[in-house]
Structure formats: structure tokens, C-alpha cells
Design a protein around this motif. Structure first.
Motif, short mmCIF file in Angstrom:
data_model
loop_
_atom_site.label_atom_id
_atom_site.label_comp_id
_atom_site.label_asym_id
_atom_site.label_seq_id
_atom_site.Cartn_x
_atom_site.Cartn_y
_atom_site.Cartn_z
N UNK A 131 4.11 -9.57 1.17
CA UNK A 131 5.32 -8.95 0.58
C UNK A 131 5.47 -7.45 0.90
N UNK A 132 4.27 -6.64 1.12
CA UNK A 132 4.09 -5.52 1.45
C UNK A 132 4.40 -5.48 2.82
N UNK A 180 10.86 -0.35 6.51
CA UNK A 180 10.88 1.00 5.76
C UNK A 180 10.19 1.97 7.03
N UNK A 181 9.12 1.67 7.62
CA UNK A 181 8.57 2.63 8.51
C UNK A 181 9.65 2.89 9.75
N UNK A 182 10.44 1.89 10.10
CA UNK A 182 11.10 1.96 11.49
C UNK A 182 12.29 2.62 10.98
N UNK A 183 13.07 2.50 9.82
CA UNK A 183 14.12 3.26 9.26
C UNK A 183 13.84 4.79 9.09
N UNK A 194 0.87 -0.62 13.18
CA UNK A 194 -0.67 -0.56 12.67
C UNK A 194 -0.83 -1.08 11.31
N UNK A 195 0.29 -1.21 10.68
CA UNK A 195 0.10 -1.71 9.26
C UNK A 195 -0.14 -3.28 9.30
N UNK A 250 -1.49 -4.74 11.89
CA UNK A 250 -2.72 -4.92 12.21
C UNK A 250 -3.85 -4.97 11.27
N UNK A 251 -3.57 -3.71 10.24
CA UNK A 251 -4.51 -3.56 9.03
C UNK A 251 -4.45 -4.76 8.03
N UNK A 252 -3.00 -5.33 8.03
CA UNK A 252 -3.00 -6.36 7.02
C UNK A 252 -3.46 -7.81 7.44
N UNK A 253 -3.48 -7.98 8.89
CA UNK A 253 -3.89 -9.13 9.70
C UNK A 253 -5.41 -9.25 9.71
N UNK A 254 -5.95 -7.85 9.91
CA UNK A 254 -7.41 -7.96 9.77
C UNK A 254 -8.09 -8.16 8.37
N UNK A 255 -7.17 -7.72 7.45
CA UNK A 255 -7.70 -7.95 5.71
C UNK A 255 -7.55 -9.44 5.57
N UNK A 256 -6.40 -9.98 6.02
CA UNK A 256 -6.23 -11.35 5.92
C UNK A 256 -7.54 -12.20 6.69
N UNK A 257 -7.51 -11.98 7.73
CA UNK A 257 -8.67 -12.58 8.61
C UNK A 257 -10.17 -12.67 7.79
N UNK A 258 -10.42 -11.44 7.41
CA UNK A 258 -11.74 -11.21 6.67
C UNK A 258 -11.46 -12.29 5.43
N UNK A 259 -10.59 -12.29 4.86
CA UNK A 259 -10.52 -12.95 3.74
C UNK A 259 -10.65 -14.61 3.90
N UNK A 260 -10.13 -15.01 5.03
CA UNK A 260 -10.03 -16.29 5.51
C UNK A 260 -11.58 -16.60 5.82
N UNK A 261 -12.10 -15.86 6.61
CA UNK A 261 -13.65 -16.02 6.85
C UNK A 261 -14.48 -16.02 5.64
#
Length: 101
Positions: free
Chosen positions: A22-23, A30-33, A66-67, A69-80
Motif C-alpha cells: 500500500x505504501x 506522490x514522488x513523481x507528482x 529508490x523506494x 528498490x528498498x521495499x523489494x529488498x525488505x520483502x526479499x529479506x522477509x521471504x528468505x
């Protein structure tokens, strides 16, 4: 499930996953606008509103990715971690192979 009313059996990791998704849905546009309009506003100070909007747009897109990328890294760590936890549970409780034999 995230919409359950009872508190038992609710996985906090699932709620964190929904929060991350959701974030992203809110942060990306929001970042783009904001980058576009802030760039145009700041560019107007220097007499180059059109150039500022392009710089702001690029900055906003870069920030959004960048956001992502950060969320995908966090989700990847959670999956691992979840995979390690499930493999540890399987080794402790079940000595059968992955095919169930």
C-alpha cells in the motif's frame, strides 16, 4: 488474512507485506507528482520553470524507484527468513523429502 477480526492466527508479516504494498501504491505517484511541481516551482525562481519541471520529474521518478528498490529488498529479506524458518520446521518435525515420500 488481513481482514480478520479475531487476533488469533494473524501473521504480523502478512500485515507488514500489505503495508509495504500500500505504501508503494501511494508513494510512487506522490514522488513523481511532487517532484514535477516542486521542480517547476524551484525552476521558476531561476527563470526556467520548464527546465525545472523536467529536473524535478526525473528526481521524482528516481526517488520513486529508490523506494521500490528498498521495499523489494525488505520483502526479499522477509521471504528468505520465512523460507529458512519453514525449512527448519520441516527438518525438525518431518524427515521426509520435499516430494512428501
Amino acid at each position: 488474512m488481513i481482514l480478520r477480526r479475531d487476533k488469533e492466527g494473524v501473521d504480523p508479516g502478512e500485515r507488514a507485506l500489505w503495508g509495504d504494498l500500500l505504501s508503494l501504491g501511494l508513494t510512487f505517484p506522490l514522488c513523481i507528482v511532487l517532484g514535477f511541481f516542486l521542480g517547476r516551482w524551484i525552476g521558476g525562481w531561476f527563470g526556467h520553470a520548464a527546465g525545472g519541471q523536467w529536473v524535478g520529474l526525473v528526481w521524482g521518478v528516481g526517488t520513486a524507484f529508490w523506494e521500490l528498490y528498498k521495499v523489494s529488498r525488505r520483502m526479499s529479506r522477509r521471504d528468505e527468513e520465512e523460507l529458512r524458518r519453514s525449512q527448519g520446521d520441516r527438518k525438525d518435525g518431518d524427515d521426509r523429502g520435499t516430494d512428501g515420500r
